[in-house]
Design an enzyme around this catalytic site. Structure first.
Site, PDB file in Angstrom:
ATOM      1  N   LYS A   7      31.200  85.956  80.429  1.00 15.82           N
ATOM      2  CA  LYS A   7      30.302  85.905  79.280  1.00 15.82           C
ATOM      3  C   LYS A   7      29.355  84.735  79.414  1.00 15.82           C
ATOM      4  O   LYS A   7      29.823  83.634  79.667  1.00 15.82           O
ATOM      5  CB  LYS A   7      31.174  85.753  78.033  1.00 15.82           C
ATOM      6  CG  LYS A   7      30.404  85.524  76.759  1.00 15.82           C
ATOM      7  CD  LYS A   7      31.359  85.342  75.630  1.00 15.82           C
ATOM      8  CE  LYS A   7      30.581  84.952  74.405  1.00 15.82           C
ATOM      9  NZ  LYS A   7      31.426  84.639  73.295  1.00 15.82           N
ATOM     10  N   LYS A  34      33.691  81.736  80.447  1.00 19.50           N
ATOM     11  CA  LYS A  34      32.767  81.698  79.311  1.00 19.50           C
ATOM     12  C   LYS A  34      31.901  80.457  79.436  1.00 19.50           C
ATOM     13  O   LYS A  34      32.390  79.334  79.453  1.00 19.50           O
ATOM     14  CB  LYS A  34      33.544  81.682  78.000  1.00 19.50           C
ATOM     15  CG  LYS A  34      32.622  81.564  76.801  1.00 19.50           C
ATOM     16  CD  LYS A  34      33.358  81.763  75.503  1.00 19.50           C
ATOM     17  CE  LYS A  34      32.405  81.580  74.334  1.00 19.50           C
ATOM     18  NZ  LYS A  34      33.093  81.779  73.053  1.00 19.50           N
TER      19      LYS A  34
HETATM   20  C1  PBG Z   1      33.204  82.090  69.441  1.00 17.28           C
HETATM   21  C2  PBG Z   1      32.378  83.141  70.063  1.00 17.28           C
HETATM   22  C3  PBG Z   1      31.008  83.050  70.357  1.00 17.28           C
HETATM   23  C4  PBG Z   1      30.620  84.316  70.793  1.00 17.28           C
HETATM   24  C5  PBG Z   1      31.752  85.142  70.799  1.00 17.28           C
HETATM   25  N1  PBG Z   1      32.850  84.392  70.358  1.00 17.28           N
HETATM   26  C6  PBG Z   1      30.072  81.936  70.160  1.00 17.28           C
HETATM   27  C7  PBG Z   1      30.325  80.637  70.797  1.00 17.28           C
HETATM   28  O1  PBG Z   1      31.146  80.494  71.691  1.00 17.28           O
HETATM   29  O2  PBG Z   1      29.689  79.688  70.369  1.00 17.28           O
HETATM   30  C8  PBG Z   1      29.229  84.686  71.167  1.00 17.28           C
HETATM   31  C9  PBG Z   1      28.927  86.150  71.266  1.00 17.28           C
HETATM   32  C10 PBG Z   1      27.494  86.503  71.267  1.00 17.28           C
HETATM   33  O3  PBG Z   1      26.585  85.665  71.397  1.00 17.28           O
HETATM   34  O4  PBG Z   1      27.219  87.710  71.138  1.00 17.28           O
HETATM   35  N2  PBG Z   1      34.314  81.630  70.051  1.00 17.28           N
END
Ligand code: PBG
Length: 323
Positions: free
Chosen positions: A247, A194
């Site tokens: 992601k 991520k």
């Molecule tokens: C939070 C989380 C995020 C997303 C999914 N879970 C945001 C972040 O990490 O700040 C983002 C998903 C998206 O942008 O569609 N843990």
């Protein structure tokens, strides 16, 4: 000329026969934002067509998605500011509205796959994924909170736990906690690679969950790195993850391919909020065609090696491709 590749593109029938990559509703996981307010159905500016659903009306929304053939859903809670604290303790409070929604949906639609999000940020007054002390995100003291949150979700009936926090060691920690309490059939899809991405903006607007100070770069990955994604993948695999997720998806197709080719777990990808918003903005301007561009985007993520795709396009895709 002995080789004429165009012969294999001669008709729709031939093209369909030799297609290397398939994309269908069975691959799509639809994100749903749920709130504690009965009847709520509020728009999210930067995510056209996506709503925050009250804990009762979300049932009707899932019903309409199921009718379109969607089978998999991931739930995100929109937690009111007054329920947030520094420890994100609402996340594992008995029968909080998120757990209530999990239990209701599993009862109404036992055949669907329900996935959760595990991280502190929707519940945290600091807006970070872990516990914050003096501006530092504490790794090891965050783990028990993530485990409590996961256990509460498992008890409510979730099929797949989705740790999105990027703390070190969390997959193993959560796996042990689940097994100890007998939840050996609850799976873990780890957000393994991520990245600290600018593409999460619209999601943070939807949840009002942006960090109150600093950024997420001490735990989410540097977009410049790929080898490090493999390191994360190997660790999560050893710690007991059932599926690995990359992601965002579109700017990271190479990472999806690398992890898919070098591990034995199914790889999934999160086609995130900013990627959805970008296409909608271009469509609104009349610069791109919605259906064909969306289909090409999803196909590219599958071609890179993803099995499942978390995507806000899921419902529209299902509508366009109704058989
Ligand atoms: C939070 C989380 C995020 C997303 C999914 N879970 C945001 C972040 O990490 O700040 C983002 C998903 C998206 O942008 O569609 N843990």
């Amino acid at each position: 000329m002995y080789s004429r590749p165009r012969r294999n593109r001669k008709s729709t029938a031939i093209r369909d026969m030799i297609k290397e990559t398939q994309i269908g509703v069975e691959h799509l996981i639809y994100p749903l934002f749920v709130t504690n307010n009965p009847g709520e159905e509020s728009r999210i500016d930067a995510l056209p067509g996506i709503y925050r659903w009250g804990k009762d009306v979300v049932v009707k929304e899932v019903e309409s998605c199921v009718k379109l053939g969607l089978k998999h859903f991931v739930l995100f809670p929109v937690v009111p500011e007054e329920l947030k604290d520094s420890k994100g303790s609402y996340s594992y409070q008995n029968n909080n509205f998120y757990l209530e929604v999990i239990a209701t949906l599993k009862k109404e639609f036992p055949q669907i796959t329900l996935m959760s999000d595990v991280a502190l940020d929707p519940y945290s007054s600091d807006g970070h994924d872990g516990l914050v002390e003096d501006g530092v995100i504490l790794n090891d003291r965050t783990l028990p909170i993530l485990a409590d949150m996961s256990l509460a979700q498992a008890q409510a009936g979730i099929d797949i736990i989705g740790p999105s926090d990027m703390m070190d060691g969390r997959v193993g920690y959560i796996r042990e906690a689940l097994d100890e309490k007998g939840y050996t059939d609850t799976a873990i899809m780890s957000y393994c690679a991520k990245y600290a991405s600018a593409f999460y903006g619209p999601f943070r607007e939807a949840l009002d969950s942006a960090p109150k100070s600093g950024d997420k770069k001490t735990y989410q990955m540097d977009p410049a790195n790929k080898k490090e994604a493999l390191r994360e993948a190997f660790l999560d695999m050893e710690e007991g993850a059932d599926m690995l997720m990359v992601k965002p998806a579109l700017s990271y197709l190479d990472v999806i391919q690398t992890i898919d080719e070098n591990t034995t777990l199914p790889v999934t990808a999160y086609n995130v909020s900013g990627e959805y918003a970008m296409l909608h903005a271009a469509v609104e301007k009349g610069w791109l065609d919605y259906e064909s561009t969306m289909t090409e985007i999803l196909l590219s993520i599958r071609r890179a090696g993803a099995k499942g795709i978390l995507t806000y396009f899921a419902k529209d895709f299902a509508q366009f491709h109704r058989s």
